[in-house]
Design a protein around this motif. Structure first.
Motif, PDB file in Angstrom:
ATOM      1  N   CYS A 225      33.652  40.293  40.454  1.00  0.00           N
ATOM      2  CA  CYS A 225      35.018  39.922  40.074  1.00  0.00           C
ATOM      3  C   CYS A 225      35.586  38.916  41.069  1.00  0.00           C
ATOM      4  N   SER A 226      36.317  37.940  40.555  1.00  0.00           N
ATOM      5  CA  SER A 226      36.764  36.809  41.362  1.00  0.00           C
ATOM      6  C   SER A 226      37.728  37.192  42.465  1.00  0.00           C
ATOM      7  N   TYR A 227      38.442  38.295  42.304  1.00  0.00           N
ATOM      8  CA  TYR A 227      39.457  38.682  43.274  1.00  0.00           C
ATOM      9  C   TYR A 227      38.971  39.751  44.243  1.00  0.00           C
TER      10      TYR A 227
ATOM     11  N   LYS B 283      42.361  36.022  30.219  1.00  0.00           N
ATOM     12  CA  LYS B 283      42.608  36.296  31.634  1.00  0.00           C
ATOM     13  C   LYS B 283      41.606  37.325  32.151  1.00  0.00           C
TER      14      LYS B 283
ATOM     15  N   TYR C  56      39.049  36.773  35.424  1.00  0.00           N
ATOM     16  CA  TYR C  56      39.115  37.618  36.610  1.00  0.00           C
ATOM     17  C   TYR C  56      37.921  38.568  36.752  1.00  0.00           C
TER      18      TYR C  56
ATOM     19  N   VAL D 144      49.518  38.836  39.815  1.00  0.00           N
ATOM     20  CA  VAL D 144      48.535  37.771  40.027  1.00  0.00           C
ATOM     21  C   VAL D 144      49.226  36.426  39.823  1.00  0.00           C
TER      22      VAL D 144
ATOM     23  N   TYR E 290      48.584  43.361  42.835  1.00  0.00           N
ATOM     24  CA  TYR E 290      47.524  42.453  43.262  1.00  0.00           C
ATOM     25  C   TYR E 290      47.667  42.134  44.745  1.00  0.00           C
TER      26      TYR E 290
ATOM     27  N   PHE F 226      38.643  34.056  44.907  1.00  0.00           N
ATOM     28  CA  PHE F 226      39.982  33.541  44.651  1.00  0.00           C
ATOM     29  C   PHE F 226      40.848  33.400  45.904  1.00  0.00           C
TER      30      PHE F 226
END
Length: 437
Positions: A204-206, A309, A313, A347, A374, A382
């Motif tokens: 996951c990007s975050y 979205k 993410y 986010v 977030y 990210f």
């Protein structure tokens, strides 16, 4: 002789949602098995160190940590709330250290990057008592922000290498399958923490999971079962909390084998999943299995109701998969209150209406939304993008705190977040009132 410390946490709030220093417990247990004289101090486990002190606990085993108000950092001047140190009284910690024979080395772990003030204070106290003993700082914060940790917390050594390599310096072999020796280090536990896998197969990007543990490793299920049975009997609790990042991944070949043992043995256990379950793996068979095994308060990682979205993410799930999963869980017997759903809030470029609609959507399906604030995470894909858009200077880890809402904007202000929390609370209370009629 090695002294291992789970440090203080400094924050506005902190709740024991099955929070045990599992990684450090694995380390101290293997050091002990390798013949080292190990002393373990969990500064958050006040009931193990202060006789007669009893903190409030809920029926699910979660509860409060002992806390004392401390000076709030200047970075948080804009937040009109009290700031606390969570953990045993400093005076008691110093007394414990004075009664300990001088160790040969000290290991300190760390968790959230924005909790570094508690780590700094812990190390300062250790240095006062044992000024010439080498202090090693490891854990999430140390690995993600080693330069900051070295400069601010001032340990003698920062541990950024993998634990297998580090422990070779202490003639200690490593195996993830050697579960923690909980009874050697705790007098009382209200739940048993367990990992059946390490790392996460997703990217996951975050999330910084890949920076912390690049490989996904499934652990020995037979040993996990023995660990659970031994500890629920010893600590006289039937609550077990899975700390896996991806509990249901490859479920037929992994976690099902453990759950089948539980069912076959007719063992009364309450299972909890604070880290969230991957929705895409919840089919009808899975829902029935979870219900039969005694899973209680499920947490599902929906995060977004906008499929585009969700894809951006991490592509964990989509609305179709979510709706099917909720239907399967309800059919299996889970109630609305048991089906908790995480909605990621705050986010970049998110709007108030987007989150409000997500709350309404989850309630419309008969589940219970939980707002998950977030937090920008160093080491994630990210993070640099977040730095360029945040209204705060994210080089200061205190601004990683989810309470700060670092990615707030004109479309989503802090007052919007507070309004959504109240909106969600009111909807939950109204549903409870209707159900009671």
């Amino acid at each position: 002789k090695i002294l291992c410390i789970n440090p203080y946490v400094c924050d506005f709030s902190y709740f024991d949602l099955y929070a045990k220093p599992y990684g450090l417990l694995l380390i101290v247990s293997q050091l002990k098995r390798a013949g080292h004289d190990v002393i373990f101090i969990d500064l958050l486990s006040v009931e193990d160190h202060v006789e007669g002190l009893q903190l409030k606990r809920k029926a699910d085993g979660t509860g409060e940590f002992y806390k004392e108000e401390v000076t709030k950092p200047k970075a948080y001047d804009f937040i009109a709330r009290k700031y606390y140190r969570f953990g045993i009284p400093v005076k008691k910690f110093k007394e414990i250290l004075r009664d300990i024979e001088k160790p040969d080395a000290i290991f300190v772990t760390s968790m959230m990057t924005y909790w570094y003030i508690g780590v700094k204070e812990t190390i300062l106290i250790l240095k006062e008592t044992f000024p010439d003993v080498c202090i090693y700082l490891g854990g999430i914060y140390a690995k993600l922000l080693p330069d900051h940790a070295k400069t601010v917390c001032k340990p003698d050594m920062i541990v950024t290498e993998y634990i297998q390599s580090f422990l070779k310096n202490f003639n200690c072999p490593w195996s993830w399958d050697n579960y923690p020796d909980l009874k050697s280090f705790y007098k009382k536990l209200y739940y048993i923490p367990v990992l059946t896998s390490v790392g996460c197969p997703f990217s996951c990007s975050y999330c910084a999971s890949k920076s912390l543990c690049p490989a996904y490793i499934e652990l020995n299920i037979d040993m996990a079962y023995e660990y659970i049975i031994e500890n629920i009997e010893y600590f006289k609790t039937n609550r077990v909390a899975f700390l896996d990042d991806a509990l249901l991944y490859n479920k037929e070949n992994h976690i099902y084998k453990l759950l089948e043992k539980i069912i076959k043995g007719s063992i009364n256990i309450e299972f909890y999943t604070p880290n969230g379950l991957h929705i895409r793996y919840i089919d009808e068979e899975c829902a029935v299995m979870l219900y039969q095994c005694g899973f209680q308060k499920l947490r599902l990682s929906l995060e977004f109701t906008d499929d585009k979205k969700s894809y951006r993410y991490g592509n964990k799930t989509n609305r179709c998969q979510f709706e099917k999963a909720v239907c399967f869980l309800q059919k299996a017997g889970f109630t609305s209150e048991q089906i908790g759903v995480y909605i990621l809030t705050g986010v970049y470029n998110q709007s108030y209406e987007e989150v409000k609609n997500a709350i309404d959507y989850v309630y419309s399906l008969g589940a219970t939304p939980f707002l998950s604030e977030y937090s920008p995470v160093p080491g994630s894909e990210f993070f640099e993008i977040d730095r360029s858009h945040s209204i705060f200077d994210l080089s200061e880890p205190l601004y990683h705190n989810n309470l700060v809402l670092s990615m707030q904007s004109e479309r989503f202000k802090y007052k919007d977040f507070l309004s959504l929390k109240n909106y969600n609370r009111e909807k939950r209370n109204n549903r409870a009132f209707k159900n009671a009629l």
